[in-house]
Design a protein around this motif. Sequence first.
Motif, PDB file in Angstrom:
ATOM      1  N   GLN A   8       0.830  -1.205   0.000  1.00 45.56           N
ATOM      2  CA  GLN A   8       0.000   0.000   0.000  1.00 45.56           C
ATOM      3  C   GLN A   8       0.868   1.260   0.000  1.00 45.56           C
ATOM      4  N   GLN A   9       1.958   1.226   0.747  1.00 44.04           N
ATOM      5  CA  GLN A   9       2.880   2.364   0.755  1.00 44.04           C
ATOM      6  C   GLN A   9       3.503   2.554  -0.612  1.00 44.04           C
ATOM      7  N   SER A  10       3.853   1.442  -1.263  1.00 44.72           N
ATOM      8  CA  SER A  10       4.414   1.523  -2.614  1.00 44.72           C
ATOM      9  C   SER A  10       3.408   2.102  -3.595  1.00 44.72           C
ATOM     10  N   ASN A  11       2.143   1.666  -3.489  1.00 41.96           N
ATOM     11  CA  ASN A  11       1.113   2.183  -4.396  1.00 41.96           C
ATOM     12  C   ASN A  11       0.826   3.658  -4.152  1.00 41.96           C
ATOM     13  N   SER A  12       1.001   4.111  -2.905  1.00 43.25           N
ATOM     14  CA  SER A  12       0.771   5.530  -2.620  1.00 43.25           C
ATOM     15  C   SER A  12       1.813   6.413  -3.294  1.00 43.25           C
ATOM     16  N   ILE A  13       2.975   5.824  -3.576  1.00 45.10           N
ATOM     17  CA  ILE A  13       4.036   6.561  -4.278  1.00 45.10           C
ATOM     18  C   ILE A  13       3.826   6.485  -5.779  1.00 45.10           C
ATOM     19  N   SER A  14       3.629   5.268  -6.261  1.00 43.71           N
ATOM     20  CA  SER A  14       3.416   5.064  -7.700  1.00 43.71           C
ATOM     21  C   SER A  14       2.745   3.705  -7.902  1.00 43.71           C
ATOM     22  N   ILE A  15       1.588   3.728  -8.545  1.00 39.34           N
ATOM     23  CA  ILE A  15       0.846   2.486  -8.767  1.00 39.34           C
ATOM     24  C   ILE A  15       1.444   1.722  -9.940  1.00 39.34           C
ATOM     25  N   HIS A  16       1.760   0.461  -9.700  1.00 41.89           N
ATOM     26  CA  HIS A  16       2.313  -0.394 -10.746  1.00 41.89           C
ATOM     27  C   HIS A  16       1.494  -1.695 -10.780  1.00 41.89           C
ATOM     28  N   GLU A  17       1.328  -2.251 -11.969  1.00 37.30           N
ATOM     29  CA  GLU A  17       0.471  -3.428 -12.107  1.00 37.30           C
ATOM     30  C   GLU A  17       0.947  -4.599 -11.258  1.00 37.30           C
ATOM     31  N   ASN A  18       2.241  -4.787 -11.114  1.00 38.87           N
ATOM     32  CA  ASN A  18       2.745  -5.896 -10.297  1.00 38.87           C
ATOM     33  C   ASN A  18       2.394  -5.717  -8.828  1.00 38.87           C
ATOM     34  N   ASN A  19       2.456  -4.455  -8.365  1.00 38.59           N
ATOM     35  CA  ASN A  19       2.063  -4.177  -6.982  1.00 38.59           C
ATOM     36  C   ASN A  19       0.584  -4.468  -6.761  1.00 38.59           C
ATOM     37  N   ILE A  20      -0.234  -4.109  -7.755  1.00 36.06           N
ATOM     38  CA  ILE A  20      -1.677  -4.358  -7.670  1.00 36.06           C
ATOM     39  C   ILE A  20      -1.936  -5.859  -7.547  1.00 36.06           C
ATOM     40  N   LEU A  21      -1.296  -6.632  -8.406  1.00 30.60           N
ATOM     41  CA  LEU A  21      -1.491  -8.083  -8.391  1.00 30.60           C
ATOM     42  C   LEU A  21      -1.044  -8.688  -7.066  1.00 30.60           C
ATOM     43  N   LEU A  22       0.120  -8.271  -6.580  1.00 31.41           N
ATOM     44  CA  LEU A  22       0.627  -8.807  -5.316  1.00 31.41           C
ATOM     45  C   LEU A  22      -0.274  -8.435  -4.142  1.00 31.41           C
ATOM     46  N   LEU A  23      -0.732  -7.177  -4.115  1.00 33.92           N
ATOM     47  CA  LEU A  23      -1.593  -6.727  -3.014  1.00 33.92           C
ATOM     48  C   LEU A  23      -2.916  -7.486  -3.022  1.00 33.92           C
ATOM     49  N   ALA A  24      -3.512  -7.626  -4.205  1.00 33.28           N
ATOM     50  CA  ALA A  24      -4.782  -8.341  -4.305  1.00 33.28           C
ATOM     51  C   ALA A  24      -4.616  -9.814  -3.920  1.00 33.28           C
ATOM     52  N   LYS A  25      -3.535 -10.441  -4.389  1.00 33.57           N
ATOM     53  CA  LYS A  25      -3.290 -11.849  -4.057  1.00 33.57           C
ATOM     54  C   LYS A  25      -3.071 -12.030  -2.545  1.00 33.57           C
ATOM     55  N   THR A  26      -2.464 -11.038  -1.908  1.00 32.34           N
ATOM     56  CA  THR A  26      -2.263 -11.109  -0.464  1.00 32.34           C
ATOM     57  C   THR A  26      -3.603 -11.069   0.265  1.00 32.34           C
ATOM     58  N   HIS A  27      -4.513 -10.202  -0.197  1.00 33.88           N
ATOM     59  CA  HIS A  27      -5.856 -10.171   0.388  1.00 33.88           C
ATOM     60  C   HIS A  27      -6.573 -11.501   0.145  1.00 33.88           C
ATOM     61  N   GLU A  28      -6.387 -12.074  -1.024  1.00 36.28           N
ATOM     62  CA  GLU A  28      -7.015 -13.374  -1.309  1.00 36.28           C
ATOM     63  C   GLU A  28      -6.477 -14.453  -0.364  1.00 36.28           C
ATOM     64  N   ARG A  55      -5.657 -14.089   2.560  1.00 37.44           N
ATOM     65  CA  ARG A  55      -6.321 -13.887   3.859  1.00 37.44           C
ATOM     66  C   ARG A  55      -7.833 -14.048   3.745  1.00 37.44           C
ATOM     67  N   GLN A  56      -8.296 -14.475   2.566  1.00 38.24           N
ATOM     68  CA  GLN A  56      -9.722 -14.660   2.282  1.00 38.24           C
ATOM     69  C   GLN A  56     -10.499 -13.352   2.408  1.00 38.24           C
ATOM     70  N   GLU A  57      -9.819 -12.254   2.120  1.00 40.85           N
ATOM     71  CA  GLU A  57     -10.467 -10.936   2.105  1.00 40.85           C
ATOM     72  C   GLU A  57     -10.813 -10.612   0.653  1.00 40.85           C
ATOM     73  N   TYR A  58     -11.827 -11.298   0.152  1.00 37.62           N
ATOM     74  CA  TYR A  58     -12.106 -11.259  -1.281  1.00 37.62           C
ATOM     75  C   TYR A  58     -12.654  -9.904  -1.739  1.00 37.62           C
ATOM     76  N   LYS A  59     -13.465  -9.276  -0.913  1.00 35.66           N
ATOM     77  CA  LYS A  59     -13.999  -7.965  -1.307  1.00 35.66           C
ATOM     78  C   LYS A  59     -12.882  -6.935  -1.411  1.00 35.66           C
ATOM     79  N   LYS A  60     -11.935  -6.990  -0.485  1.00 31.28           N
ATOM     80  CA  LYS A  60     -10.792  -6.063  -0.545  1.00 31.28           C
ATOM     81  C   LYS A  60      -9.943  -6.353  -1.782  1.00 31.28           C
ATOM     82  N   ALA A  61      -9.798  -7.630  -2.119  1.00 25.04           N
ATOM     83  CA  ALA A  61      -9.033  -7.987  -3.313  1.00 25.04           C
ATOM     84  C   ALA A  61      -9.695  -7.412  -4.557  1.00 25.04           C
ATOM     85  N   ILE A  62     -11.021  -7.513  -4.642  1.00 23.34           N
ATOM     86  CA  ILE A  62     -11.742  -6.948  -5.791  1.00 23.34           C
ATOM     87  C   ILE A  62     -11.539  -5.443  -5.854  1.00 23.34           C
ATOM     88  N   GLU A  63     -11.582  -4.775  -4.693  1.00 18.93           N
ATOM     89  CA  GLU A  63     -11.362  -3.322  -4.656  1.00 18.93           C
ATOM     90  C   GLU A  63      -9.983  -2.965  -5.200  1.00 18.93           C
TER      91      GLU A  63
END
Length: 300
Positions: A12-32, A34-42
């Motif tokens: 999240q700190q990395s995305n606040s500096i500059s959003i990159h597709e790899n960061n998005i994928l990693l962050l979403a997969k991390t939420h998945e 943890r079974q936080e599926y709604k956060k992953a979709i967001e």
Amino acid sequence: LQDYQSAIDCLQQSNSISIHENNILLLAKTHEARQEYKKAIEVYRLGLQHYVEHPEFLVQIGLIYIRLGDSNNASQVLAQAVEISPKDFSALLALGSILQDRGDIDGALAKYRVPSQENPASAQLWNNIGMAFYAAGKLIAGISCLKKAQYLDPFEWTISFNLGLLHMSANQYASAFHYFSSAINLKPDFSDSYMYLGLALFRLDDFKNACIAFEQGLRLERSYRILLNYTIVLLMKQQNVEHAKELFLESEKLLEREPSLVEFTDDAPVQRRLLGQYFNIHIRKSVSYTHLTLPTIYSV
């Protein structure tokens, strides 16, 4: 290290500096994870704001919707992914799986046509195609596709299980026994494998080992389907009728507690009525049945 919260904070700190597709994928997969599926979709939708035509984000959202049982939203999102990338393997495979679940076998096979040309070495794909042929009543074609899937991935238990189902439907009980045994070796905690192994052994006139298989299945899960089939097997042999009655009573209690969670084959209402008459037990008639054939397992 499975320190998911620290990973989320850093991403999240990395995305606040500059959003990159790899960061998005990693962050979403991390939420998945943890079974936080709604956060992953967001997170994926945040990525789509910056990468408008990114099929991978859409595919991942669609797969989450499938996991949540929301096939309508999954279909919409996956269709968007296919519009952007008409040959996207994951999107077409998932769409085909949804159509298969809805009983649209021709539509599913049409979705699988392009992936079969683009990635013919996918065991998941040939598993799904095989089960589509099975649903269409083409057992030989289905078995052929599943054997190709098993050749490509011999350690995937669902393929062995599905091969067992098709051989059971073809009355090839020795082959069914072989594949259900293989599925159990690969995944020993799936109760239905023991039930179908028991049915195959019963058809092969090995009543003793059939009962052992049913008992093992019940140790893993006291499911309605196993209880009902075991009851019928005991009665067909006219052995241990009292135990059969106990199993039937347990199945009826299970039905009373969770009628909406119980799955039935098309002839289950008739089986219940006949068993109730045999044991002279009054059975509830106000049960909502979910019609299905054998429990097929698809890969997404």
